[in-house]
Enzyme design. Sequence first.
Site, PDB file in Angstrom:
ATOM      1  N   GLU A   1     -48.988  -1.575 -92.124  1.00  0.00           N
ATOM      2  CA  GLU A   1     -48.284  -1.707 -93.370  1.00  0.00           C
ATOM      3  C   GLU A   1     -49.151  -2.193 -94.452  1.00  0.00           C
ATOM      4  O   GLU A   1     -48.855  -1.757 -95.606  1.00  0.00           O
ATOM      5  CB  GLU A   1     -47.469  -3.039 -93.066  1.00  0.00           C
ATOM      6  CG  GLU A   1     -46.212  -2.989 -92.258  1.00  0.00           C
ATOM      7  CD  GLU A   1     -46.613  -2.989 -90.680  1.00  0.00           C
ATOM      8  OE1 GLU A   1     -47.520  -3.178 -90.377  1.00  0.00           O
ATOM      9  OE2 GLU A   1     -45.660  -3.067 -89.753  1.00  0.00           O
TER      10      GLU A   1
ATOM     11  N   HIS B   1     -37.793 -11.335 -87.230  1.00  0.00           N
ATOM     12  CA  HIS B   1     -36.924 -10.236 -87.351  1.00  0.00           C
ATOM     13  C   HIS B   1     -35.725 -10.525 -88.157  1.00  0.00           C
ATOM     14  O   HIS B   1     -34.690 -10.224 -87.610  1.00  0.00           O
ATOM     15  CB  HIS B   1     -36.631  -9.515 -86.092  1.00  0.00           C
ATOM     16  CG  HIS B   1     -37.618  -8.629 -85.439  1.00  0.00           C
ATOM     17  ND1 HIS B   1     -38.901  -9.230 -84.987  1.00  0.00           N
ATOM     18  CD2 HIS B   1     -37.795  -7.372 -85.059  1.00  0.00           C
ATOM     19  CE1 HIS B   1     -39.880  -8.303 -84.670  1.00  0.00           C
ATOM     20  NE2 HIS B   1     -38.997  -7.008 -84.700  1.00  0.00           N
TER      21      HIS B   1
HETATM   22  C1  LIG Z   1     -45.790  -5.711 -87.981  1.00  0.00           C
HETATM   23  C2  LIG Z   1     -44.783  -4.865 -87.322  1.00  0.00           C
HETATM   24  N1  LIG Z   1     -44.367  -3.730 -87.979  1.00  0.00           N
HETATM   25  C3  LIG Z   1     -43.446  -2.912 -86.895  1.00  0.00           C
HETATM   26  C4  LIG Z   1     -42.807  -3.636 -86.163  1.00  0.00           C
HETATM   27  C5  LIG Z   1     -41.777  -2.841 -85.371  1.00  0.00           C
HETATM   28  N2  LIG Z   1     -42.183  -2.466 -83.820  1.00  0.00           N
HETATM   29  C6  LIG Z   1     -41.948  -3.238 -82.870  1.00  0.00           C
HETATM   30  S1  LIG Z   1     -42.475  -2.982 -81.685  1.00  0.00           S
HETATM   31  C7  LIG Z   1     -42.970  -1.555 -82.321  1.00  0.00           C
HETATM   32  C8  LIG Z   1     -44.110  -0.560 -81.542  1.00  0.00           C
HETATM   33  C9  LIG Z   1     -45.191  -1.138 -80.719  1.00  0.00           C
HETATM   34  O1  LIG Z   1     -45.762  -0.116 -80.203  1.00  0.00           O
HETATM   35  P1  LIG Z   1     -46.579  -0.596 -78.865  1.00  0.00           P
HETATM   36  O2  LIG Z   1     -47.720  -1.631 -79.660  1.00  0.00           O
HETATM   37  O3  LIG Z   1     -47.310   0.546 -78.443  1.00  0.00           O
HETATM   38  O4  LIG Z   1     -45.791  -1.561 -77.879  1.00  0.00           O
HETATM   39  P2  LIG Z   1     -44.663  -0.812 -76.954  1.00  0.00           P
HETATM   40  O5  LIG Z   1     -43.391  -1.077 -77.511  1.00  0.00           O
HETATM   41  O6  LIG Z   1     -45.108   0.316 -76.549  1.00  0.00           O
HETATM   42  O7  LIG Z   1     -44.877  -1.783 -75.700  1.00  0.00           O
HETATM   43  C10 LIG Z   1     -42.950  -1.447 -83.553  1.00  0.00           C
HETATM   44  C11 LIG Z   1     -43.409  -0.539 -84.601  1.00  0.00           C
HETATM   45  C12 LIG Z   1     -42.963  -4.970 -85.639  1.00  0.00           C
HETATM   46  N3  LIG Z   1     -42.321  -5.519 -84.793  1.00  0.00           N
HETATM   47  N4  LIG Z   1     -44.242  -5.279 -86.271  1.00  0.00           N
END
Ligand SMILES: Cc1ncc(C[n+]2csc(CCOP(=O)(O)OP(=O)(O)O)c2C)c(N)n1
Lengths: 334, 334
Positions: free
Chosen positions: B60, B129
């Site tokens: 971000e 959230h």
């Molecule tokens: C700062 C922030 N940006 C975006 C999100 C939305 N979001 C939630 S989980 C996620 C993906 C995370 O991917 P990863 O770290 O690979 O974890 P996984 O879900 O694959 O276990 C995103 C972008 C968030 N929760 N926090």
Amino acid sequence: MNKKLDISPVHTDLETLLKKMYITMLRIRKFEEKTGELVSAKEIICPCHLYIGQEAIATGVCSALRKEDYVFSTHRSHGHYIAKGGSIKTLMAELYGKITGCSKGRGGSMHITSPDIGFPGSSAIVAGTIPLAVGAALSFHIRKKDTVSVAFFGDGATNEGAFYESLNFAALKKLPVIFVCENNFYSTHMTISDCLSDTRIYKKAEAFKMPGVCIDGNDVLKVFKQAKEAIEYAREGKGPSLLECSTYRWRGHVGPNIDLDKGLRTKEELESWMAKCPIKRLEALLLKQGILSKSETHQIEKEIEREIEETVVFAKKSSFPKANELQKYVFTEN
Amino acid sequence: MRKLSYVQAINETLHQIIEKDKNVFLVGQGVISPWYVGATTVGLIDKFGDKRIIDTPVSENAITGVAAGASFTGMRPIVMHPRMDFMYYAMDQIANQIANWYYMFGGMKNVPITIWGIINRGGEQAAQHSQALQSMFMHIPGLKVVMPSNPFDVKGLLVSAIYDDNPVVFIDDRWLYKIVGDVPKEIYTVPIGKGAIRKKGKDITIVATGWMVQKVIEAGSILQKDGIDVEIIDVRTLKPLDKTLIFKSVKKTSRLVVADAGWRTCGVAGEISALVTENIFESLKAPIKRVVLPDTPAPMSSVLERAYYPDTNDIVATVRSLFKQHRRTLGGKK
Ligand SMILES: Cc1ncc(C[n+]2csc(CCOP(=O)(O)OP(=O)(O)O)c2C)c(N)n1
Ligand SMILES: [Mg+2]
């Protein structure tokens, strides 16, 4: 796994360790499957990011930790909590939003906690807990303890600046922290190659002069061994390590469905990973080595299912928080 | 006139402006996803390709700065954040760089960027959230802040935000996405800095933001049956605020309630109350009341969520309490 099992000298009582890890992985799997059912049935409302498929990582790492070591988790938190020894009763109650939940119905699936076992909490801000894990390690360093801290996070978290800043600071100060990246190749709707210019996450350790390895995250023994090594290294005051564990989440990003209809991944891809089920793999080993019999694994399974049914009964009969206590827990009283 | 939903209005505006103006592009997490941002960006990637519709890693802070940097060369970027909660990571770029740039360099370089933040709350998503951060952005000098409450305004204000030569924080709300209303097909603007009267009345003024405008409209018709004739002002722009419109209304009704689904302390409602008491204190016949969120993080459990988010009933009760307490000043009204 071929011929005789050789994982010495990592554990003295190998059989007990293997059995324990099997039970933990199965407990996570069954808990998550039940959670998925309850989400589908709209019994559970809060968003749940299921850990199914990734069980070997939390289990392998946490099995190599002591109770007083700290673990920091993410939005996909249940597996880490269970593997560290969190109560599944209070976890289920939390998913139901009940006052008996581990976070008193304030946090839900993404915000679970069990401070008494070194699990201060899970955060839903991607990469949000990585600096916190480094901070816990800093405190161990200041107080000359041989306790360590673990940051679990996904491949997506390596997109955030907080990840790189944390790695640098931890390496600079030689802090006892283990960065465990669970690379499941997806960050919500995006594949890892849409997010990273170099998808070899373990390589990023090099830039900070810390050890970095990539291992099969569906092989619980490998995870255990590698974690053990990194933990020992940290306890000896040598500093942090980065452990990249490749794995796959069987369900969609959030919720119980497999989400093949979203066009983000193929059935073949999912099936190829399901064939590499971390639990089936350990089970096969246990059976082959004669550590457990078929009837024993069956019995374990039944026992875990019963235990999980109890959590649902407990959660359902628990009370909701009182609306007039909405503002309770904003501040602590000194 | 033609009807569109709030979400369709956003989608249409993006299609039209990106088509019309080669200098406009959209960057942010989930812009190519059919579900990540509630269908606001459907079809864009197919029409404009990945050079102008840029889905991003979870980064971000950098991405917001990247968008601002592109604006320096004469482009008009829209940077989208799928949830306001994630914008904290981007705060340095927003508050230190973007907001200060024009002033800090004596008016030599402006930053014509649209910073789009989506409020997405409810459904037991809990503290990380659920946040509505309009007050925070309103606090920062150098940022304009808009918060459309209906399909007509969302189109007109988005166009104005894109073509404003200053940074504009454009805040929409997923609770509004299904609301249907008149939306002209052609491109038009709603001026930044101008509020709108949603209902004329003589007994009390209710000033509201975003989602709360819809709730206040509902409350207005309930109160009408009580014989309380409310005047409803939708501020539409939080900064610069349409003080003239608010003062004129309060001078007429002598009473004011402000409804904003942000936290109480240092909030939009507090600011509007201060402006009114500072400038037209003598026209008030009753204390100003706020219908806002308590100073509490968003809870998870539905029971607590219901107590947390202000609703129509809270507005009705607040207005009634004013008339009960201050009946003496009402002169003949029940
Ligand atoms: C700062 C922030 N940006 C975006 C999100 C939305 N979001 C939630 S989980 C996620 C993906 C995370 O991917 P990863 O770290 O690979 O974890 P996984 O879900 O694959 O276990 C995103 C972008 C968030 N929760 N926090
Ligand atoms: Mg991932």
